[in-house]
Design a protein around this motif. Sequence first.
Motif, PDB file in Angstrom:
ATOM      1  N   SER A   1      49.544  98.592  -9.036  1.00 19.46           N
ATOM      2  CA  SER A   1      48.778  99.706  -8.702  1.00 19.46           C
ATOM      3  C   SER A   1      47.970  99.549  -7.459  1.00 19.46           C
ATOM      4  O   SER A   1      48.649  98.335  -6.598  1.00 19.46           O
ATOM      5  CB  SER A   1      47.930  98.802  -9.674  1.00 19.46           C
ATOM      6  N   PRO A   2      46.988  99.969  -7.023  1.00 21.12           N
ATOM      7  CA  PRO A   2      46.527  99.864  -5.640  1.00 21.12           C
ATOM      8  C   PRO A   2      45.885  98.653  -5.948  1.00 21.12           C
ATOM      9  O   PRO A   2      45.741  97.940  -4.470  1.00 21.12           O
ATOM     10  CB  PRO A   2      45.616 101.273  -5.743  1.00 21.12           C
ATOM     11  N   GLU A   3      44.940  98.948  -6.824  1.00 18.65           N
ATOM     12  CA  GLU A   3      44.314  97.438  -6.794  1.00 18.65           C
ATOM     13  C   GLU A   3      44.968  96.674  -6.325  1.00 18.65           C
ATOM     14  O   GLU A   3      44.631  95.198  -5.769  1.00 18.65           O
ATOM     15  CB  GLU A   3      43.416  97.406  -8.090  1.00 18.65           C
ATOM     16  N   GLN A   4      46.088  96.332  -7.383  1.00 14.83           N
ATOM     17  CA  GLN A   4      47.254  94.275  -6.487  1.00 14.83           C
ATOM     18  C   GLN A   4      47.561  94.776  -5.485  1.00 14.83           C
ATOM     19  O   GLN A   4      47.664  94.093  -5.257  1.00 14.83           O
ATOM     20  CB  GLN A   4      48.481  95.365  -7.586  1.00 14.83           C
TER      21      GLN A   4
ATOM     22  N   THR B   1      43.985  93.565  -3.131  1.00 17.31           N
ATOM     23  CA  THR B   1      44.505  91.906  -3.803  1.00 17.31           C
ATOM     24  C   THR B   1      45.130  91.349  -2.794  1.00 17.31           C
ATOM     25  O   THR B   1      45.225  90.776  -1.990  1.00 17.31           O
ATOM     26  CB  THR B   1      44.575  92.190  -5.074  1.00 17.31           C
ATOM     27  N   LEU B   2      46.752  91.664  -2.586  1.00 18.12           N
ATOM     28  CA  LEU B   2      47.831  90.904  -2.157  1.00 18.12           C
ATOM     29  C   LEU B   2      47.538  90.731  -0.502  1.00 18.12           C
ATOM     30  O   LEU B   2      47.945  89.776  -0.014  1.00 18.12           O
ATOM     31  CB  LEU B   2      49.413  91.362  -2.290  1.00 18.12           C
ATOM     32  N   LEU B   3      46.705  92.462   0.045  1.00 19.22           N
ATOM     33  CA  LEU B   3      46.599  92.159   1.400  1.00 19.22           C
ATOM     34  C   LEU B   3      45.886  91.400   1.441  1.00 19.22           C
ATOM     35  O   LEU B   3      45.108  91.208   3.027  1.00 19.22           O
ATOM     36  CB  LEU B   3      46.887  94.166   1.701  1.00 19.22           C
TER      37      LEU B   3
ATOM     38  N   ARG C   1      44.650  88.911   4.740  1.00 17.94           N
ATOM     39  CA  ARG C   1      43.807  88.705   5.704  1.00 17.94           C
ATOM     40  C   ARG C   1      43.206  87.711   5.709  1.00 17.94           C
ATOM     41  O   ARG C   1      42.590  87.255   6.797  1.00 17.94           O
ATOM     42  CB  ARG C   1      42.513  89.978   4.450  1.00 17.94           C
ATOM     43  N   TRP C   2      42.785  86.695   4.838  1.00 18.60           N
ATOM     44  CA  TRP C   2      42.345  85.648   4.903  1.00 18.60           C
ATOM     45  C   TRP C   2      42.869  84.424   5.258  1.00 18.60           C
ATOM     46  O   TRP C   2      42.246  83.000   5.758  1.00 18.60           O
ATOM     47  CB  TRP C   2      41.719  85.130   3.492  1.00 18.60           C
ATOM     48  N   ALA C   3      43.832  84.611   5.694  1.00 17.54           N
ATOM     49  CA  ALA C   3      44.945  83.609   7.159  1.00 17.54           C
ATOM     50  C   ALA C   3      44.327  83.283   7.510  1.00 17.54           C
ATOM     51  O   ALA C   3      44.300  83.520   8.213  1.00 17.54           O
ATOM     52  CB  ALA C   3      46.509  83.983   6.927  1.00 17.54           C
ATOM     53  N   ALA C   4      44.196  81.990   8.133  1.00 14.20           N
ATOM     54  CA  ALA C   4      44.092  81.255   9.307  1.00 14.20           C
ATOM     55  C   ALA C   4      44.884  81.753  11.226  1.00 14.20           C
ATOM     56  O   ALA C   4      45.973  81.983  10.429  1.00 14.20           O
ATOM     57  CB  ALA C   4      44.087  79.821   9.535  1.00 14.20           C
ATOM     58  N   SER C   5      43.867  81.850  11.641  1.00 10.54           N
ATOM     59  CA  SER C   5      45.405  82.538  12.892  1.00 10.54           C
ATOM     60  C   SER C   5      44.500  81.494  14.089  1.00 10.54           C
ATOM     61  O   SER C   5      43.413  81.994  14.874  1.00 10.54           O
ATOM     62  CB  SER C   5      45.683  84.483  12.913  1.00 10.54           C
ATOM     63  N   ALA C   6      45.726  82.036  14.965  1.00 10.39           N
ATOM     64  CA  ALA C   6      45.455  81.183  16.163  1.00 10.39           C
ATOM     65  C   ALA C   6      44.037  82.586  16.808  1.00 10.39           C
ATOM     66  O   ALA C   6      44.432  83.276  17.116  1.00 10.39           O
ATOM     67  CB  ALA C   6      46.973  81.604  18.132  1.00 10.39           C
ATOM     68  N   PHE C   7      43.250  82.021  17.308  1.00 16.61           N
ATOM     69  CA  PHE C   7      41.853  82.257  17.883  1.00 16.61           C
ATOM     70  C   PHE C   7      40.920  83.029  17.001  1.00 16.61           C
ATOM     71  O   PHE C   7      40.519  84.309  17.458  1.00 16.61           O
ATOM     72  CB  PHE C   7      42.463  82.609  19.351  1.00 16.61           C
ATOM     73  N   ASN C   8      41.706  83.686  15.818  1.00 18.65           N
ATOM     74  CA  ASN C   8      41.325  84.934  15.228  1.00 18.65           C
ATOM     75  C   ASN C   8      41.760  84.862  15.327  1.00 18.65           C
ATOM     76  O   ASN C   8      41.335  86.946  14.885  1.00 18.65           O
ATOM     77  CB  ASN C   8      39.626  84.417  14.552  1.00 18.65           C
ATOM     78  N   GLU C   9      42.973  85.415  15.978  1.00 24.25           N
ATOM     79  CA  GLU C   9      43.789  86.761  16.338  1.00 24.25           C
ATOM     80  C   GLU C   9      44.041  88.097  15.875  1.00 24.25           C
ATOM     81  O   GLU C   9      44.170  89.700  15.242  1.00 24.25           O
ATOM     82  CB  GLU C   9      44.673  86.848  17.453  1.00 24.25           C
ATOM     83  N   GLN C  10      44.235  87.474  14.459  1.00 21.30           N
ATOM     84  CA  GLN C  10      44.554  88.304  12.899  1.00 21.30           C
ATOM     85  C   GLN C  10      46.173  89.024  13.377  1.00 21.30           C
ATOM     86  O   GLN C  10      45.502  90.109  14.055  1.00 21.30           O
ATOM     87  CB  GLN C  10      43.687  88.695  12.738  1.00 21.30           C
ATOM     88  N   PRO C  11      47.515  88.704  14.413  1.00 23.06           N
ATOM     89  CA  PRO C  11      48.351  89.758  14.564  1.00 23.06           C
ATOM     90  C   PRO C  11      49.221  89.763  13.842  1.00 23.06           C
ATOM     91  O   PRO C  11      49.959  90.550  14.204  1.00 23.06           O
ATOM     92  CB  PRO C  11      48.832  88.106  15.781  1.00 23.06           C
ATOM     93  N   TRP C  12      48.651  90.355  12.608  1.00 23.57           N
ATOM     94  CA  TRP C  12      49.428  90.886  11.605  1.00 23.57           C
ATOM     95  C   TRP C  12      49.150  92.692  11.826  1.00 23.57           C
ATOM     96  O   TRP C  12      47.696  92.617  11.187  1.00 23.57           O
ATOM     97  CB  TRP C  12      49.863  90.085  10.023  1.00 23.57           C
TER      98      TRP C  12
ATOM     99  N   ALA D   1      52.076  85.858  -1.028  1.00 22.49           N
ATOM    100  CA  ALA D   1      52.781  86.204  -1.684  1.00 22.49           C
ATOM    101  C   ALA D   1      52.793  84.696  -3.442  1.00 22.49           C
ATOM    102  O   ALA D   1      53.018  84.868  -4.552  1.00 22.49           O
ATOM    103  CB  ALA D   1      54.340  84.750  -1.212  1.00 22.49           C
ATOM    104  N   LEU D   2      51.844  84.033  -2.215  1.00 24.81           N
ATOM    105  CA  LEU D   2      51.410  82.962  -3.495  1.00 24.81           C
ATOM    106  C   LEU D   2      50.014  83.772  -4.525  1.00 24.81           C
ATOM    107  O   LEU D   2      49.959  83.601  -5.655  1.00 24.81           O
ATOM    108  CB  LEU D   2      50.347  81.724  -2.739  1.00 24.81           C
ATOM    109  N   GLN D   3      49.330  84.787  -4.001  1.00 21.64           N
ATOM    110  CA  GLN D   3      48.827  85.739  -4.304  1.00 21.64           C
ATOM    111  C   GLN D   3      49.355  86.120  -5.596  1.00 21.64           C
ATOM    112  O   GLN D   3      48.578  86.520  -6.415  1.00 21.64           O
ATOM    113  CB  GLN D   3      47.348  86.814  -3.816  1.00 21.64           C
ATOM    114  N   ALA D   4      50.602  86.552  -5.261  1.00 20.56           N
ATOM    115  CA  ALA D   4      51.865  87.321  -6.065  1.00 20.56           C
ATOM    116  C   ALA D   4      52.033  87.317  -7.354  1.00 20.56           C
ATOM    117  O   ALA D   4      51.833  87.164  -7.912  1.00 20.56           O
ATOM    118  CB  ALA D   4      52.592  88.210  -4.999  1.00 20.56           C
TER     119      ALA D   4
END
Length: 198
Positions: free
Chosen positions: A30-33, A36-38, A42-53, A118-121
Amino acid sequence: MEKPAPGNAPIHSLIQYRWSPRAFKPQSMSPEQVRTLLEAARWAASAFNEQPWCFLVARRDQPEAFAALLACLVPANQKWAQNAGLLILSFAHTTFTRNGKPNIHAFHDVGLAAGQLALQATALGLQAHMMAGIDREHIAATYTLPADHEAVAGIAVGVPDDPGSLEEPLAERERAPRERNALETFCFQDEFGKGLAF
Ligand SMILES: Cc1cc2nc3c(=O)[nH]c(=O)nc-3n(C[C@H](O)[C@H](O)[C@H](O)COP(=O)(O)O)c2cc1C
């Protein structure tokens, strides 16, 4: 089907129960699922909080978008991923937004975000199966990528199905035990290559 890791040390059940099925029930997320996965990614850590994904997503109940994304996988992956409820392509922004210099951590951080997804899934009763087997030329021909963006991986998400729904040899691989290298072979102390003494 469940395939919990037969580990030696106690780990969180989400980690224990995450695995990479190929047999999926052909039902859409579903769109809600999907959100939630995304959000978990989104809340992953990243170098300089660049969020390069970046993630390109197509739900099963969006047949045109789903078919276009499925065609970006290598044929061996298309064979089983066609039953997934959601297909994703991940991309890395390979330069820093702040100064345009190469971000050598970009692939690391995309992988970390994908791991959280993947863990959220697993937490939602789903499983995510990552794929290096993507067709980068086809991706570039299908989607207009911004500069400094590279395709990283495909991810198939869905509700695991009975391995019997797969053809051989995939069914046999689906039933095979999950394996990992022993801690002693990759966790060291004092010097590289010297296994843990505790
Ligand atoms: C970056 C990455 C690429 C992968 N590529 C593929 C692939 O192209 N096709 C496939 O069937 N599985 C692929 N896998 C799944 C791995 O084979 C799987 O994670 C590994 O065998 C461990 O199994 P588990 O995830 O069930 O513990 C990939 C996994 C990762 C993390």
